[in-house]
Write a protein that holds these residues in place. Structure first.
Motif, short mmCIF file in Angstrom:
data_model
loop_
_atom_site.label_atom_id
_atom_site.label_comp_id
_atom_site.label_asym_id
_atom_site.label_seq_id
_atom_site.Cartn_x
_atom_site.Cartn_y
_atom_site.Cartn_z
N SER B 5 0.84 -1.20 0.00
CA SER B 5 0.00 0.00 0.00
C SER B 5 0.87 1.25 0.00
O SER B 5 2.00 1.23 0.51
N GLN B 6 0.34 2.31 -0.60
CA GLN B 6 1.05 3.58 -0.68
C GLN B 6 0.09 4.70 -0.28
O GLN B 6 -1.09 4.65 -0.61
N THR B 7 0.64 5.72 0.36
CA THR B 7 -0.13 6.92 0.65
C THR B 7 0.75 8.13 0.43
O THR B 7 1.95 8.11 0.74
N LYS B 9 -2.49 8.56 -2.54
CA LYS B 9 -2.70 8.07 -3.89
C LYS B 9 -2.46 9.20 -4.91
O LYS B 9 -1.96 8.96 -6.01
N TYR B 10 -2.84 10.40 -4.55
CA TYR B 10 -2.63 11.58 -5.40
C TYR B 10 -1.93 12.66 -4.58
O TYR B 10 -2.23 12.82 -3.39
N PRO B 105 -0.15 0.40 -5.52
CA PRO B 105 -1.08 1.04 -6.46
C PRO B 105 -0.54 2.31 -7.10
O PRO B 105 -1.11 2.80 -8.07
N THR B 107 1.55 6.34 -6.57
CA THR B 107 1.22 7.69 -6.11
C THR B 107 1.42 8.62 -7.30
O THR B 107 2.51 8.70 -7.85
#
Lengths: 111, 112
Positions: B5-7, B9-10, B105, B107
């Motif tokens: 997971s990544q944070t 996304k935008y 996913p 960024t």
């Protein structure tokens, strides 16, 4: 040195076959194949290790010719879900985990 | 349930700002990576860590600094953001060096 993929793009009808090639100018230890759909992450398809092996699952298979420093991905009886951009990632010896990706092949499957 | 997971996304930001992207994997993998994918879809390795040790450090401006607080996390800090930094940044992980890499996913970074 970035591997070269061919063709750059291909359009198929459902049920047709396709071959995507990946060619490197350097000796290869492994080749990794991924598919990426628009706006999504690359998804792993298969890995081929030095030894000239051939792998496959379902209707997607691949071969690796280490002497020619080439790998090919075979898509048989293509489905709409096969649409996306296919990348090969190549790794040389040294086991650093470093993958150098090709420029991608865009595949579009039409009904 | 999420593997990598990544944070966030935008990320939309102004030139000159500093920003961080976080990555976490719950697969128990030893190796983590950062990739940059540009507008032409070219996917290029930036960094990799194995058991918190830096293994790959490609020719990346030193405005980019990775940090691995533990094996499950690899963060990317970017100082003095430039227009050319706009891209999608993917985190990935593998069980060990040379094994299958699983991507997060992404960024989407836009520098204005």
């Amino acid at each position: 040195q970035q591997p070269v993929q061919s063709p750059q793009a291909v359009i198929l009808r459902e049920g047709e076959d396709a071959v995507i090639n990946c060619s490197s100018s350097k000796a290869l230890y492994s080749v990794h194949w991924y598919r990426q759909k628009h706006g999504e992450a690359p998804v792993f398809l298969m890995i081929l290790l030095k030894g000239g092996e051939q792998k496959g699952h379902d209707k997607i298979s691949a071969s690796f010719n280490e002497k020619k420093q080439q790998s090919s991905l075979y898509l048989t009886a293509s489905q709409l879900s096969y649409s996306g951009t296919y990348f090969c990632g190549t790794a040389g010896s040294g086991n650093t985990g470093k993958l150098i990706f090709g420029q991608g092949t865009t595949l579009q499957v039409k009904p | 349930d999420t593997a990598v997971s990544q944070t966030p996304k935008y990320l939309v930001t102004q030139m000159g700002n500093d920003k961080s992207i976080k990555c976490e994997q719950n697969l128990g993998h030893d190796t983590m990576y950062w990739y940059k994918q540009d507008s032409k879809k070219f996917l290029k390795i930036m960094f990799s860590y194995n058991n918190k040790e830096l293994i790959i450090n490609e020719t990346v401006p030193n405005r980019f600094s990775p940090k691995s607080p533990d094996k499950a996390h690899l963060n990317l800090h970017i100082n003095s953001l430039e227009l050319g930094d706009s891209a999608v940044y993917f985190c990935a992980s593998s069980q060990a060096l040379g094994e299958t890499q699983y991507f997060g996913p992404g960024t989407r970074l836009l520098v204005l």
